[in-house]
Write a protein that holds these residues in place. Structure first.
Motif, PDB file in Angstrom:
ATOM      1  N   GLN A  95      41.000 132.830  46.751  1.00 50.54           N
ATOM      2  CA  GLN A  95      40.726 131.389  46.673  1.00 50.54           C
ATOM      3  C   GLN A  95      39.455 131.054  47.451  1.00 50.54           C
ATOM      4  N   ALA A  96      39.237 131.753  48.565  1.00 45.15           N
ATOM      5  CA  ALA A  96      38.004 131.543  49.327  1.00 45.15           C
ATOM      6  C   ALA A  96      36.790 132.025  48.539  1.00 45.15           C
ATOM      7  N   PHE A  97      36.918 133.195  47.906  1.00 41.90           N
ATOM      8  CA  PHE A  97      35.809 133.725  47.106  1.00 41.90           C
ATOM      9  C   PHE A  97      35.394 132.748  46.011  1.00 41.90           C
ATOM     10  N   ALA A  98      36.378 132.030  45.471  1.00 44.46           N
ATOM     11  CA  ALA A  98      36.098 131.098  44.379  1.00 44.46           C
ATOM     12  C   ALA A  98      35.300 129.893  44.857  1.00 44.46           C
ATOM     13  N   ARG A  99      35.227 129.680  46.172  1.00 45.24           N
ATOM     14  CA  ARG A  99      34.615 128.454  46.709  1.00 45.24           C
ATOM     15  C   ARG A  99      33.384 128.699  47.581  1.00 45.24           C
ATOM     16  N   ILE A 100      33.333 129.852  48.260  1.00 49.79           N
ATOM     17  CA  ILE A 100      32.234 130.116  49.189  1.00 49.79           C
ATOM     18  C   ILE A 100      31.704 131.525  48.952  1.00 49.79           C
ATOM     19  N   PRO A 101      30.494 131.827  49.425  1.00 48.69           N
ATOM     20  CA  PRO A 101      29.926 133.171  49.218  1.00 48.69           C
ATOM     21  C   PRO A 101      30.798 134.276  49.805  1.00 48.69           C
ATOM     22  N   LEU A 102      30.701 135.436  49.188  1.00 47.37           N
ATOM     23  CA  LEU A 102      31.505 136.597  49.587  1.00 47.37           C
ATOM     24  C   LEU A 102      31.320 136.921  51.067  1.00 47.37           C
ATOM     25  N   ALA A 141      30.211 126.805  59.725  1.00 47.63           N
ATOM     26  CA  ALA A 141      30.723 125.461  59.418  1.00 47.63           C
ATOM     27  C   ALA A 141      29.590 124.437  59.379  1.00 47.63           C
ATOM     28  N   ARG A 142      28.615 124.620  60.265  1.00 48.44           N
ATOM     29  CA  ARG A 142      27.481 123.683  60.298  1.00 48.44           C
ATOM     30  C   ARG A 142      26.481 124.028  59.206  1.00 48.44           C
ATOM     31  N   GLY A 143      26.064 125.295  59.180  1.00 48.94           N
ATOM     32  CA  GLY A 143      25.196 125.808  58.137  1.00 48.94           C
ATOM     33  C   GLY A 143      23.943 124.985  57.918  1.00 48.94           C
ATOM     34  N   ASP A 144      23.341 125.161  56.717  1.00 46.93           N
ATOM     35  CA  ASP A 144      22.146 124.412  56.343  1.00 46.93           C
ATOM     36  C   ASP A 144      22.469 123.307  55.351  1.00 46.93           C
ATOM     37  N   GLY A 145      23.741 123.151  55.032  1.00 47.81           N
ATOM     38  CA  GLY A 145      24.142 122.156  54.047  1.00 47.81           C
ATOM     39  C   GLY A 145      25.604 121.824  54.237  1.00 47.81           C
ATOM     40  N   PRO A 146      26.202 121.067  53.296  1.00 48.21           N
ATOM     41  CA  PRO A 146      27.609 120.714  53.422  1.00 48.21           C
ATOM     42  C   PRO A 146      28.509 121.935  53.339  1.00 48.21           C
ATOM     43  N   ALA A 147      29.432 122.034  54.271  1.00 46.05           N
ATOM     44  CA  ALA A 147      30.353 123.173  54.295  1.00 46.05           C
ATOM     45  C   ALA A 147      31.543 122.908  53.383  1.00 46.05           C
ATOM     46  N   ASP A 148      31.993 123.961  52.707  1.00 43.04           N
ATOM     47  CA  ASP A 148      33.204 123.866  51.898  1.00 43.04           C
ATOM     48  C   ASP A 148      34.380 124.188  52.817  1.00 43.04           C
ATOM     49  N   LEU A 149      34.963 123.146  53.398  1.00 47.05           N
ATOM     50  CA  LEU A 149      36.021 123.346  54.383  1.00 47.05           C
ATOM     51  C   LEU A 149      37.279 123.935  53.756  1.00 47.05           C
ATOM     52  N   VAL A 150      37.531 123.626  52.475  1.00 45.15           N
ATOM     53  CA  VAL A 150      38.703 124.201  51.808  1.00 45.15           C
ATOM     54  C   VAL A 150      38.532 125.714  51.669  1.00 45.15           C
ATOM     55  N   GLY A 151      37.351 126.132  51.232  1.00 48.31           N
ATOM     56  CA  GLY A 151      37.081 127.564  51.101  1.00 48.31           C
ATOM     57  C   GLY A 151      37.167 128.270  52.441  1.00 48.31           C
TER      58      GLY A 151
END
Length: 292
Positions: A95-102, A141-151
């Motif tokens: 489920q994480a892979f489906a939302r955020i980079p590997l 979590a901060r990153g360079d853009g909006p974080a996918d908190l669900v992923g």
């Protein structure tokens, strides 16, 4: 045949076996993520677990025939609990892979084994590694853009399940010979995922092409790395094994780049580096435990 296989594996240095296993797992993850375009993650998890259960069940068929006679209910309960953590770990990370980079998902997931390593130590220095690891996750979590908190939440849940997997793997290994305990756990995990996987996958699960790809995911992500790691652990200290496994977030990021064209930002690479250094530091200080 098996002696020839053992001989060929014995000719490969243990560090190479570990690295091959790490690459195999992440390439399998890359293929799995490609499948998400036609199959939901839960259906791909089912294919992976079913492949593992079938192969391990075949290899452990003699032990499984006398399973109820040779083991207590308590033994079986431990193996089934092991299987539940296996199902949760796989379902969550997919489920994480489906939302955020590997690479991001695997980096967060690594907090699980890192927490186990730190908990087993009494050194004050390990608090530094813990702070460094959580700093890495904070960067993600901060990153360079909006974080996918669900992923990220799914990746963190996978890490918690991985911690449970490590503890229950040791408990299962003390109660079952060879790979029979893992076979029981894989069968239990497959049964748990069967309703959700079939409901979400539907008739697509009957496609020969998708079944073949699912078989490849299962072999690359479970059967092959397990065999390689088991052989490596026979010939190298667990501490060295843990240090080499700490390369997994970086390998995941590289596989994501090559296979999925997932480009991580400098901040995300820095976060991956923080977690890797923390894992290496904690593993170097962890006490050696006897083999089960």
């Amino acid at each position: 045949m098996w002696s020839a296989r053992a001989l060929s594996m014995g000719a490969i240095p243990p560090p190479a076996l570990v690295l091959l296993g790490v690459v195999s797992v992440q390439v399998g993850a890359g293929i799995a993520k490609h499948l998400f375009a036609v199959l939901p993650p839960s259906a791909v998890v089912l294919l992976r677990l079913a492949t593992s259960a079938a192969v391990l069940g075949f290899l452990s068929r003699r032990a499984l025939r006398t399973l109820l006679r040779d083991h207590t209910r308590g033994d079986l309960a431990v193996a089934v609990a092991f299987g539940l953590t296996l199902a949760v770990m796989n379902a969550s990370i997919y489920q994480a892979f489906a939302r955020i980079p590997l690479g991001v998902a695997v980096t967060i997931e690594f907090l699980g084994p890192l927490a186990v390593a730190i908990a087993a130590s009494r050194r004050a220095l390990d608090l530094v590694w813990a702070v460094l690891a959580f700093a890495g996750v904070a960067l993600l979590a901060r990153g360079d853009g909006p974080a996918d908190l669900v992923g990220m939440g799914f990746a963190l849940l996978a890490g918690v399940a991985w911690a449970g997997y490590i503890l229950l793997s040791a408990a299962t290994g003390k109660r079952f010979a060879g790979s029979s305990g893992l076979a029981v756990a894989s069968i239990a995990a497959t049964v748990v995922m069967l309703p959700l996987g079939t409901a979400t996958g539907g008739t697509a699960l009957l496609s020969p092409e998708l079944l073949l790809l699912g078989l490849g995911v299962g072999l690359l992500s479970s059967v092959i790395p397990y065999s390689l790691e088991l052989e490596a652990l026979r010939r190298m200290p667990a501490r060295v094994f843990g240090i080499l496994m700490s390369l997994e977030p970086a390998v995941a990021a590289l596989v994501g780049l090559v296979v999925l064209q997932e480009v991580l930002s400098p901040v995300e690479w820095a976060a991956v580096g923080c977690v890797m250094v923390a894992c290496i530091g904690a593993t170097r200080g962890a006490p050696e435990t006897p083999e089960a």
